[in-house]
Design a protein around this motif. Structure first.
Motif, PDB file in Angstrom:
ATOM      1  N   GLY A  23      -1.627 -16.165  10.927  1.00  0.00           N
ATOM      2  CA  GLY A  23      -0.894 -17.409  11.139  1.00  0.00           C
ATOM      3  C   GLY A  23       0.228 -17.661  10.154  1.00  0.00           C
ATOM      4  N   GLU A  24       0.581 -16.661   9.332  1.00  0.00           N
ATOM      5  CA  GLU A  24       1.659 -16.839   8.366  1.00  0.00           C
ATOM      6  C   GLU A  24       2.995 -16.501   9.009  1.00  0.00           C
ATOM      7  OE1 GLU A  24       0.352 -14.048   5.439  1.00  0.00           O
ATOM      8  OE2 GLU A  24      -0.690 -15.589   4.301  1.00  0.00           O
ATOM      9  N   LYS A  25       4.032 -17.203   8.573  1.00  0.00           N
ATOM     10  CA  LYS A  25       5.376 -16.886   9.038  1.00  0.00           C
ATOM     11  C   LYS A  25       5.883 -15.691   8.246  1.00  0.00           C
ATOM     12  CE  LYS A  25       6.698 -21.485  10.464  1.00  0.00           C
ATOM     13  NZ  LYS A  25       7.585 -22.615  10.215  1.00  0.00           N
ATOM     14  N   MET A  26       6.431 -14.739   8.943  1.00  0.00           N
ATOM     15  CA  MET A  26       6.961 -13.546   8.313  1.00  0.00           C
ATOM     16  C   MET A  26       8.441 -13.461   8.635  1.00  0.00           C
ATOM     17  SD  MET A  26       5.527 -11.264   6.529  1.00  0.00           S
ATOM     18  CE  MET A  26       5.701  -9.598   6.072  1.00  0.00           C
ATOM     19  N   ILE A  27       9.286 -13.416   7.619  1.00  0.00           N
ATOM     20  CA  ILE A  27      10.725 -13.302   7.829  1.00  0.00           C
ATOM     21  C   ILE A  27      11.094 -11.844   7.608  1.00  0.00           C
ATOM     22  CG2 ILE A  27      13.003 -14.094   7.118  1.00  0.00           C
ATOM     23  CD1 ILE A  27      11.587 -16.601   5.987  1.00  0.00           C
ATOM     24  N   SER A  28      11.453 -11.167   8.663  1.00  0.00           N
ATOM     25  CA  SER A  28      11.719  -9.734   8.547  1.00  0.00           C
ATOM     26  C   SER A  28      12.900  -9.470   7.626  1.00  0.00           C
ATOM     27  CB  SER A  28      12.000  -9.137   9.927  1.00  0.00           C
ATOM     28  OG  SER A  28      13.204  -9.651  10.431  1.00  0.00           O
ATOM     29  N   GLY A  29      12.756  -8.445   6.839  1.00  0.00           N
ATOM     30  CA  GLY A  29      13.838  -8.012   5.974  1.00  0.00           C
ATOM     31  C   GLY A  29      13.939  -8.741   4.644  1.00  0.00           C
ATOM     32  N   LEU A  30      13.231  -9.849   4.456  1.00  0.00           N
ATOM     33  CA  LEU A  30      13.363 -10.599   3.211  1.00  0.00           C
ATOM     34  C   LEU A  30      12.103 -10.600   2.359  1.00  0.00           C
ATOM     35  CD1 LEU A  30      15.325 -13.747   4.403  1.00  0.00           C
ATOM     36  CD2 LEU A  30      16.222 -11.698   3.315  1.00  0.00           C
ATOM     37  N   THR A  31      11.010 -10.138   2.900  1.00  0.00           N
ATOM     38  CA  THR A  31       9.757 -10.222   2.168  1.00  0.00           C
ATOM     39  C   THR A  31       9.119  -8.860   1.985  1.00  0.00           C
ATOM     40  OG1 THR A  31       8.497 -10.574   4.188  1.00  0.00           O
ATOM     41  CG2 THR A  31       9.276 -12.535   3.037  1.00  0.00           C
ATOM     42  N   PHE A  32       8.222  -8.829   1.042  1.00  0.00           N
ATOM     43  CA  PHE A  32       7.395  -7.648   0.788  1.00  0.00           C
ATOM     44  C   PHE A  32       5.996  -8.173   0.542  1.00  0.00           C
ATOM     45  CE2 PHE A  32       5.086  -5.180  -2.339  1.00  0.00           C
ATOM     46  CZ  PHE A  32       5.115  -3.917  -1.781  1.00  0.00           C
ATOM     47  N   GLN A  33       5.010  -7.554   1.129  1.00  0.00           N
ATOM     48  CA  GLN A  33       3.642  -7.936   0.845  1.00  0.00           C
ATOM     49  C   GLN A  33       2.889  -6.733   0.304  1.00  0.00           C
ATOM     50  OE1 GLN A  33       2.362  -9.937   4.550  1.00  0.00           O
ATOM     51  NE2 GLN A  33       2.104 -11.717   3.225  1.00  0.00           N
ATOM     52  N   MET A  34       2.242  -6.949  -0.804  1.00  0.00           N
ATOM     53  CA  MET A  34       1.445  -5.915  -1.432  1.00  0.00           C
ATOM     54  C   MET A  34       0.244  -5.615  -0.538  1.00  0.00           C
ATOM     55  SD  MET A  34       0.450  -6.321  -5.400  1.00  0.00           S
ATOM     56  CE  MET A  34      -0.207  -4.987  -6.339  1.00  0.00           C
ATOM     57  N   ASN A  35      -0.104  -4.350  -0.387  1.00  0.00           N
ATOM     58  CA  ASN A  35      -1.223  -4.040   0.500  1.00  0.00           C
ATOM     59  C   ASN A  35      -2.561  -4.385  -0.157  1.00  0.00           C
ATOM     60  OD1 ASN A  35      -2.398  -1.737  -0.827  1.00  0.00           O
ATOM     61  ND2 ASN A  35      -0.744  -0.463  -0.018  1.00  0.00           N
ATOM     62  N   LYS A  36      -3.558  -4.565   0.672  1.00  0.00           N
ATOM     63  CA  LYS A  36      -4.888  -5.021   0.225  1.00  0.00           C
ATOM     64  C   LYS A  36      -5.512  -4.082  -0.802  1.00  0.00           C
ATOM     65  CE  LYS A  36      -5.109  -8.507   3.080  1.00  0.00           C
ATOM     66  NZ  LYS A  36      -4.682  -9.774   2.563  1.00  0.00           N
ATOM     67  N   GLU A  37      -5.330  -2.794  -0.598  1.00  0.00           N
ATOM     68  CA  GLU A  37      -5.905  -1.812  -1.521  1.00  0.00           C
ATOM     69  C   GLU A  37      -5.309  -1.952  -2.926  1.00  0.00           C
ATOM     70  OE1 GLU A  37      -5.284   2.832  -1.833  1.00  0.00           O
ATOM     71  OE2 GLU A  37      -6.525   2.332  -0.082  1.00  0.00           O
ATOM     72  N   ASP A  38      -3.992  -2.122  -3.006  1.00  0.00           N
ATOM     73  CA  ASP A  38      -3.333  -2.294  -4.302  1.00  0.00           C
ATOM     74  C   ASP A  38      -3.761  -3.599  -4.973  1.00  0.00           C
ATOM     75  OD1 ASP A  38      -1.994   0.122  -4.046  1.00  0.00           O
ATOM     76  OD2 ASP A  38      -0.203  -0.793  -3.176  1.00  0.00           O
ATOM     77  N   ILE A  39      -3.898  -4.657  -4.190  1.00  0.00           N
ATOM     78  CA  ILE A  39      -4.351  -5.939  -4.745  1.00  0.00           C
ATOM     79  C   ILE A  39      -5.768  -5.807  -5.293  1.00  0.00           C
ATOM     80  CG2 ILE A  39      -4.961  -8.327  -4.189  1.00  0.00           C
ATOM     81  CD1 ILE A  39      -2.646  -8.255  -2.110  1.00  0.00           C
ATOM     82  N   GLU A  40      -6.616  -5.135  -4.546  1.00  0.00           N
ATOM     83  CA  GLU A  40      -8.007  -4.954  -4.973  1.00  0.00           C
ATOM     84  C   GLU A  40      -8.077  -4.112  -6.247  1.00  0.00           C
ATOM     85  OE1 GLU A  40     -11.974  -5.871  -4.742  1.00  0.00           O
ATOM     86  OE2 GLU A  40     -10.358  -6.677  -3.517  1.00  0.00           O
ATOM     87  N   THR A  41      -7.256  -3.079  -6.339  1.00  0.00           N
ATOM     88  CA  THR A  41      -7.207  -2.248  -7.550  1.00  0.00           C
ATOM     89  C   THR A  41      -6.792  -3.086  -8.751  1.00  0.00           C
ATOM     90  OG1 THR A  41      -6.667  -0.275  -6.258  1.00  0.00           O
ATOM     91  CG2 THR A  41      -6.134  -0.212  -8.604  1.00  0.00           C
ATOM     92  N   LEU A  42      -5.762  -3.886  -8.583  1.00  0.00           N
ATOM     93  CA  LEU A  42      -5.279  -4.751  -9.657  1.00  0.00           C
ATOM     94  C   LEU A  42      -6.346  -5.781 -10.054  1.00  0.00           C
ATOM     95  CD1 LEU A  42      -2.799  -5.398 -11.407  1.00  0.00           C
ATOM     96  CD2 LEU A  42      -1.989  -6.859  -9.554  1.00  0.00           C
ATOM     97  N   LYS A  43      -6.973  -6.368  -9.072  1.00  0.00           N
ATOM     98  CA  LYS A  43      -8.039  -7.356  -9.304  1.00  0.00           C
ATOM     99  C   LYS A  43      -9.175  -6.737 -10.104  1.00  0.00           C
ATOM    100  CE  LYS A  43     -11.155 -10.382  -6.647  1.00  0.00           C
ATOM    101  NZ  LYS A  43     -12.485  -9.827  -6.700  1.00  0.00           N
TER     102      LYS A  43
END
Length: 161
Positions: A23-43
């Motif tokens: 349900g999130e708005k995604m604006i193509s070309g302007l955003t980057f989202q870190m993938n779940k695996e990388d977030i979990e590693t950092l966490k």
């Protein structure tokens, strides 16, 4: 003789707004989202070193990791794949190599996705100033100033040099 009014044509940026499954708005070309695996590693990296449990909040262009029981926190924001900004850092266990490990991990992420620079935002302590300089981050001349013998402000590391 009348002068002709010069008008500059403004270049328009076309954006496509889509709604993700969450349900999130995604604006193509302007955003980057870190993938779940990388977030979990950092966490896990922070939790192991800080001996705490972190909550992860993700938004359109940011990841915020924080603890409700300690003051540990890390907030990252992204401008497309141009700039990765570390905007909040607080680690309870100081001078143990935790932030060095975090920065090294973020450098790998930045290189993997083609980011052009990493910014450590709002450096306020001598300790963090020295960390930035030691790790080849340069003070941003537009945002830094000396206060009480500390060069406070943003520090930048360009990755495509």
């Amino acid at each position: 003789m009348k002068r002709k009014k010069e008008t500059k044509k403004r270049k328009c940026v076309k954006m496509k707004i889509t709604i993700t499954k969450r349900g999130e708005k995604m604006i193509s070309g302007l955003t980057f989202q870190m993938n779940k695996e990388d977030i979990e590693t950092l966490k896990n990296m922070i939790e192991d070193r800080e001996s705490c449990n972190l909550i992860v909040e993700e938004s359109l262009n940011s990841v915020w990791l924080y603890s409700q029981t300690t003051e540990s926190e890390l907030r990252l924001t992204f401008l497309k794949n141009i700039k990765l900004t570390v905007s909040r850092v607080y680690l309870c266990k100081k001078r143990q190599g935790t932030f060095t490990q975090i920065i090294n991990f973020l450098m790998d992420i930045a290189k993997k996705y083609g980011f052009k620079k990493i910014v450590i935002e709002s450096v306020l302590t001598k300790e963090m100033e020295q960390f930035c300089l030691k790790n080849e981050f340069s003070p941003d001349p537009v945002t830094t100033m000396y206060i009480d013998n500390v060069l406070i402000g943003n520090y930048v590391k360009n990755l495509n040099e």
